[in-house]
Design an enzyme around this catalytic site. Structure first.
Site, PDB file in Angstrom:
ATOM      1  N   TYR A  78      -3.736  -2.378 -10.161  1.00 17.96           N
ATOM      2  CA  TYR A  78      -3.661  -2.236  -8.699  1.00 17.96           C
ATOM      3  C   TYR A  78      -2.775  -3.329  -8.079  1.00 17.96           C
ATOM      4  CZ  TYR A  78      -5.148  -2.219  -3.806  1.00 17.96           C
ATOM      5  OH  TYR A  78      -5.161  -2.214  -2.429  1.00 17.96           O
ATOM      6  N   VAL A 129       1.279  -3.817   3.881  1.00 15.97           N
ATOM      7  CA  VAL A 129       1.252  -5.128   4.552  1.00 15.97           C
ATOM      8  C   VAL A 129       2.487  -5.986   4.258  1.00 15.97           C
ATOM      9  CG1 VAL A 129      -1.246  -5.345   4.918  1.00 15.97           C
ATOM     10  CG2 VAL A 129      -0.244  -6.135   2.767  1.00 15.97           C
ATOM     11  N   SER A 177       0.796  -1.241   0.000  1.00 16.72           N
ATOM     12  CA  SER A 177       0.000   0.000   0.000  1.00 16.72           C
ATOM     13  C   SER A 177       0.823   1.283   0.000  1.00 16.72           C
ATOM     14  CB  SER A 177      -0.921   0.035   1.213  1.00 16.72           C
ATOM     15  OG  SER A 177      -2.008  -0.820   0.995  1.00 16.72           O
ATOM     16  N   LYS A 221       0.429   3.452  -2.901  1.00 16.12           N
ATOM     17  CA  LYS A 221      -0.748   4.327  -3.054  1.00 16.12           C
ATOM     18  C   LYS A 221      -0.379   5.804  -2.958  1.00 16.12           C
ATOM     19  CE  LYS A 221      -3.720   0.660  -1.288  1.00 16.12           C
ATOM     20  NZ  LYS A 221      -4.442   0.116  -0.118  1.00 16.12           N
ATOM     21  N   TYR A 272      -4.488   3.695   8.360  1.00 18.20           N
ATOM     22  CA  TYR A 272      -5.846   3.146   8.516  1.00 18.20           C
ATOM     23  C   TYR A 272      -6.407   3.448   9.902  1.00 18.20           C
ATOM     24  CZ  TYR A 272      -3.560   0.856   4.665  1.00 18.20           C
ATOM     25  OH  TYR A 272      -2.844   0.632   3.539  1.00 18.20           O
TER      26      TYR A 272
HETATM   27  N1  GLN Z   1      -2.379  -5.158  -1.817  1.00 16.71           N
HETATM   28  C1  GLN Z   1      -2.904  -5.068  -0.488  1.00 16.71           C
HETATM   29  C2  GLN Z   1      -4.418  -5.110  -0.527  1.00 16.71           C
HETATM   30  O1  GLN Z   1      -4.995  -4.574  -1.403  1.00 16.71           O
HETATM   31  C3  GLN Z   1      -2.420  -3.802   0.143  1.00 16.71           C
HETATM   32  C4  GLN Z   1      -2.925  -3.601   1.544  1.00 16.71           C
HETATM   33  C5  GLN Z   1      -1.953  -2.899   2.437  1.00 16.71           C
HETATM   34  O2  GLN Z   1      -0.753  -2.862   2.190  1.00 16.71           O
HETATM   35  N2  GLN Z   1      -2.467  -2.384   3.538  1.00 16.71           N
HETATM   36  O3  GLN Z   1      -5.060  -5.679   0.322  1.00 16.71           O
END
Ligand code: GLN
Length: 304
Positions: free
Chosen positions: A188, A258, A63, A66, A240
């Site tokens: 994505y 993650v 993530s 992003k 988050y």
């Molecule tokens: N690719 C992961 C997902 O879409 C990314 C989530 C994350 O890093 N928090 O669930």
């Protein structure tokens, strides 16, 4: 300021605490990494690099990408973007479906999965080869070709991507999704499966510590005002439902993934990337958060 000495102290102290968490298993391939890896890289605004531990080992940025994708569409769509995605902390897990229905298809912010899918959809509207454009962009920010996409991680997520697929179709049902769902999901999953070392990740965030100008790309990436807003979003939404806790303990704008990475910036001073795969129950790296807390304590400064 002797950054090398400070990060070495931080590294030692975190290791001594013997903190444990759990590697992400919902993307099965992520569970195959050595959980004991731990690296820190700090890059100052003269371009000096300070590193300790596994700071030159590539890892899955997930993530954290992003932030790069948001940066790419922010100046293209400008304020129009903010009718499709809000800028409020979610207080919910990153992959929540309930919140999206409750809020009628307008995601809370660009960093939860629903919001990031809207951003990737916007990216696909603008760029014909969106995945390549994202990796080209990150390479430019890092000042060298360093991004690779791990096909096993990408496919592993694709094969277990039910929640993200559900979110994308939900967005489509609310007419907040312009392109083909499978095509956008592919982009994505690809940008989430990009791998970088702590050094290159920290370099790719350097422009956010420097009012939008990247010393590695040698150009203004975004205006000073956009850089401030991306930092505000990272501070309020980057972790988050643990964003408040991160602001409280660390006090820097940052973004987690993650894969166990965290990238953060101290405006006008440095950018930093910390990586260790074991996560807490909110999906954020246990050691990375502890390291950043110790760092701002030792430096005696943060955003506040
Ligand atoms: N690719 C992961 C997902 O879409 C990314 C989530 C994350 O890093 N928090 O669930």
């Amino acid at each position: 300021m002797n950054y090398q000495q400070v990060i070495e102290e931080v590294y030692q102290e975190v290791q001594e605490k013997n903190l444990r968490g759990k590697v992400a298993t919902y993307i099965p391939e992520l569970a195959s990494v050595d959980p004991n890896q731990f690296g820190i890289a700090l890059v100052d605004l003269e371009g000096n690099v300070y590193g300790v531990g596994d700071y030159e080992v590539p890892f899955s940025i997930q993530s954290i990408s992003k932030v790069h994708t948001l940066t790419m569409v922010f100046h293209v769509f400008k304020s129009k973007l903010w009718s499709r995605v809000n800028v409020e902390p979610s207080g919910n897990p990153f992959n929540s479906i309930a919140q999206l229905e409750f809020e009628k298809g307008i995601p809370r912010n660009p960093f939860i999965n629903a919001g990031a899918l809207v951003i990737t959809d916007a990216l696909c509207s603008k760029f014909e080869h969106a995945t390549k454009q994202v990796s080209d962009f990150i390479n430019e920010l890092a000042g060298k070709t360093c991004v690779s996409i791990n096909p096993s991680v990408k496919n592993s997520e694709k094969n277990h991507g039910e929640r993200n697929t559900a979110l994308a179709y939900f967005l489509k049902a609310y007419k907040n999704f312009d392109n083909d769902v499978e095509e956008v999901l592919d982009v994505y999953f690809s940008h989430c499966a990009m791998e970088l070392t702590c050094v290159d990740l920290a370099k790719s965030f350097s422009f956010l510590a420097n009012d939008g100008y990247s010393i590695f790309a040698q150009r203004e990436i975004v205006s000073e005002s956009h850089a401030r807003r991306i930092n505000a979003l990272m501070l309020t939404c980057g972790f988050y439902d643990e964003a408040g806790e991160f602001a409280f303990r660390v006090g820097l704008p940052g973004k987690s993934g993650v894969g166990g990475g965290v990238a953060a910036v101290m405006p006008h001073k440095f950018s930093i990337a910390v990586w260790s795969p074991e996560l807490n129950e909110k999906g954020n790296s246990v050691k990375a958060i502890q390291a950043l807390e110790l760092l701002t304590d030792k430096l005696s400064f943060s955003l506040f």
